[in-house]
Design an enzyme around this catalytic site. Structure first.
Site, PDB file in Angstrom:
ATOM      1  N   HIS A  82       0.832  -1.180   0.152  1.00  0.00           N
ATOM      2  CA  HIS A  82      -0.089   0.060  -0.101  1.00  0.00           C
ATOM      3  C   HIS A  82       0.921   1.173   0.017  1.00  0.00           C
ATOM      4  CE1 HIS A  82       0.940   0.957   4.085  1.00  0.00           C
ATOM      5  NE2 HIS A  82       0.834  -0.359   4.688  1.00  0.00           N
ATOM      6  N   GLU A  93      -1.792  -6.833   7.941  1.00  0.00           N
ATOM      7  CA  GLU A  93      -0.715  -6.736   8.782  1.00  0.00           C
ATOM      8  C   GLU A  93      -0.644  -7.333  10.112  1.00  0.00           C
ATOM      9  OE1 GLU A  93       2.620  -6.801   8.660  1.00  0.00           O
ATOM     10  OE2 GLU A  93       2.854  -4.823   7.785  1.00  0.00           O
TER      11      GLU A  93
END
Length: 195
Positions: free
Chosen positions: A8, A81
């Site tokens: 990202h 994550e």
């Protein structure tokens, strides 16, 4: 088949230099620009599927990278994550003041150190590996948009990086780039990294 891995773009958590994993920080203006840079670089490749972490920084990056293509992003929470537990949202200084030497251990050996109240790296590896196995079963060229930790574990799981690689302080997936993996049978090849 090919997997195209994209981290990202910069999030507000990155910008503020916070510890975070599952806390949902949005992209900054720079992060959106980095997502567009990755999308421009991906113009040279074909993919028929797009999967992304459902956290907004990855999800919005996936939407930007797949814009104008038939591959609509599919949410895959397994690509999130690592949950940083009690560290989530702390600045580096606040984390060191509160947890002392545990931070050094975490930074020097994150594959074997569980954040206080957070997710064990072995659990994270299992969930990422399950996602990779599902992608391999489908056999489609796929864009995977996620986070530095989960993307790194993809390489570890496929034998394209060792623990010693992932523990280097300079190891990371850069914003605005993509990495390509070629998978055929039991063979995996890292075609490019941070292109």
């Amino acid at each position: 088949m090919y997997l195209y891995l994209v981290r990202h773009g910069q999030s507000t958590g990155n910008q503020q230099q916070l510890f975070f994993g599952v806390r949902d920080y949005p992209l900054t203006d720079l992060g959106r620009e980095q997502a567009k840079q990755a999308a421009d670089k991906l113009r040279e490749v074909e993919f028929t599927r797009c999967v992304a972490s459902d956290l907004s920084r990855a999800w919005d990056t996936a939407r930007i990278c797949s814009e104008g293509r038939p591959a609509v992003p599919e949410a895959c929470p397994a690509l999130r994550e690592q949950d940083m537990g009690a560290l989530e949202g702390l600045t580096w200084d606040a984390a060191v003041a509160r947890f002392g030497g545990h931070i050094d251990a975490l930074l020097s050996d994150w594959l074997h150190t569980t954040p206080s109240e957070g997710e064990a790296p072995s659990h994270m590896l299992r969930r990422v590996a399950d996602c990779v196995d599902r992608l391999l079963d489908r056999g489609e060229d796929t864009l995977v948009v996620a986070h530095n930790g989960s993307l790194s574990l993809i390489l570890l799981y496929l034998g394209l990086a060792g623990e010693q690689d992932l523990l280097r302080p300079d190891w990371f997936f850069r914003h605005g780039c993509y990495s390509a993996l070629h998978l055929e049978g039991d063979r995996a090849e890292l075609v490019c990294f941070n292109r």
